[in-house]
Enzyme design. Structure first.
Site, mmCIF file in Angstrom:
data_model
loop_
_atom_site.group_PDB
_atom_site.id
_atom_site.type_symbol
_atom_site.label_atom_id
_atom_site.label_comp_id
_atom_site.label_asym_id
_atom_site.label_seq_id
_atom_site.Cartn_x
_atom_site.Cartn_y
_atom_site.Cartn_z
ATOM 1 N N CYS A 96 -11.895 6.716 14.352
ATOM 2 C CA CYS A 96 -12.725 6.013 13.388
ATOM 3 C C CYS A 96 -13.985 5.372 13.958
ATOM 4 O O CYS A 96 -15.087 5.601 13.461
ATOM 5 C CB CYS A 96 -11.895 4.970 12.658
ATOM 6 S SG CYS A 96 -11.210 3.664 13.700
ATOM 7 N N HIS A 145 -10.181 -0.726 12.059
ATOM 8 C CA HIS A 145 -10.933 0.385 11.472
ATOM 9 C C HIS A 145 -12.363 -0.085 11.202
ATOM 10 O O HIS A 145 -12.635 -1.288 11.161
ATOM 11 C CB HIS A 145 -10.249 0.863 10.190
ATOM 12 C CG HIS A 145 -10.878 2.078 9.572
ATOM 13 N ND1 HIS A 145 -11.107 3.245 10.272
ATOM 14 C CD2 HIS A 145 -11.335 2.303 8.309
ATOM 15 C CE1 HIS A 145 -11.664 4.134 9.469
ATOM 16 N NE2 HIS A 145 -11.822 3.587 8.287
ATOM 17 N N ASP A 168 -17.531 6.327 4.807
ATOM 18 C CA ASP A 168 -16.549 6.396 5.895
ATOM 19 C C ASP A 168 -16.353 7.858 6.274
ATOM 20 O O ASP A 168 -15.952 8.676 5.444
ATOM 21 C CB ASP A 168 -15.226 5.778 5.429
ATOM 22 C CG ASP A 168 -14.177 5.703 6.532
ATOM 23 O OD1 ASP A 168 -14.470 6.127 7.666
ATOM 24 O OD2 ASP A 168 -13.057 5.221 6.252
#
Length: 340
Positions: A96, A145, A168
């Site tokens: 991530c 994250h 994202d």
């Protein structure tokens, strides 16, 4: 006592040179007619989808890591030039913070207004290729994250009125496939099929009702229930925040990244001249699975040895490992061995 480090202003954050951006766009097979347009929601959506369907979410470098000795720990750099080398030149992916740090730098370099923020992953979420645990849907971990928030003027004639979108590219097969407007009550969907939405409010564990966060939630079928994936703040996080988060997720045995080899990417289709995400390919355990348009999940590869897994990474995710990387997994927890 040493003086504290001077924090860089947002305008001093790293950017990529035009030649680097051209290499990035070429790598993700970005449509040439859209490559040089000004920032827009349509342009951002194309960038996100081409990124998701070319650059895999993976933690390969935590396991296939060139080691001088078996006790040496892998190091995942969030430096913008290191990320460019890894993702564009070497054609690997990342997890991530690697992927969203890289994408944020690319967006800023194209003129987008980007704010990077922290997120907490829901405890019910499984790793790629595994089912989640609904009993944990109200529990969240710590900050582990990262997502980006991109701001646009609502109208060129009135730049003071703005809209914000959550973007994202680092959550794997269950992540959003398009920018999501920061507004409650809007349902987004794609051909995976996956419905997505944002909600806003306190978490079950919060003691104060005014401690509100955005929640990213998904629903995988029409009759299904909404499942939280993660929550995120609108408070800007600094590069040093991600350095701390990155250290924990890449080294702590309590984090599944350290003891599972995973990879995932989305599938892009172009029907009647309109592109869109239609499916996913995921590696987890000893299999690679593919799902297109919500049909039956198909096992497209299985492996019992390192040779077979390395071949699957190359075939399904475009990740070609060096000899040193292949040797780096030897005699570690995730080593499959030569014979299976």
């Amino acid at each position: 006592m040493s003086s504290p480090a001077v924090l860089p202003l947002p305008s001093h954050r790293p950017t990529y040179a035009p030649a680097q951006l051209s290499s990035f766009l070429s790598h993700i097979n970005f449509p040439s007619h859209s490559a040089h347009t000004v920032p827009s929601l349509h342009h951002l959506t194309l960038l996100q989808q081409h990124h998701l369907t070319t650059i895999p979410f993976e933690n390969i470098s935590l396991h296939y890591f060139p080691r001088k000795d078996p006790t040496q720990r892998p190091f995942l750099s969030l430096n913008s030039e290191d990320l460019f080398e890894k993702i564009v030149r070497r054609k690997h992916g990342g997890y991530c913070m690697e992927l969203n740090c890289f994408f944020a730098t690319a967006l800023r370099s194209m003129g987008y207004t980007v704010k990077s923020v922290g997120a907490r992953v829901c405890a019910a979420v499984g790793s790629p290729g595994e089912e989640g645990d609904d009993d944990k849907s109200g529990r969240y971990g710590g900050w582990s994250h990262m997502v980006n928030i991109v701001t646009f003027p609502l109208s060129p004639s009135d730049p003071q009125k703005k809209a914000q979108y959550m973007v994202d590219v680092g959550f794997g097969s269950q992540g959003p496939s398009q920018p999501l407007l920061l507004q409650e009550g809007i349902e987004f969907s794609d051909a995976r099929p996956l419905s997505m939405r944002l909600s806003y409010g306190p978490l079950p564990a919060n003691e104060h009702e005014d401690s509100k966060l955005w929640r990213y939630e998904v629903k995988t079928r029409e009759a299904g229930k909404w499942a939280p994936m993660y929550c995120f703040t609108d408070l800007e996080f600094l590069p040093q925040d991600y350095e701390i988060m990155n250290f924990w997720t890449s080294t702590n045995p309590a984090c599944w990244f350290t003891h599972k080899v995973v990879a995932a990417r989305m599938l892009l289709d172009n029907k009647e001249g309109k592109e869109g995400v239609v499916g996913t390919v995921t590696m987890g355990g000893l299999e690679v699975k593919r799902n297109v348009s919500g049909g039956e999940t198909e096992v497209v590869a299985s492996f019992r040895s390192e040779i077979e897994r390395v071949d699957a990474l190359a075939k399904w995710f475009g990740i070609v490992l060096s000899w040193e990387e292949k040797e780096g997994i030897r005699k570690t927890e995730t080593d499959l061995g030569d014979d299976g």
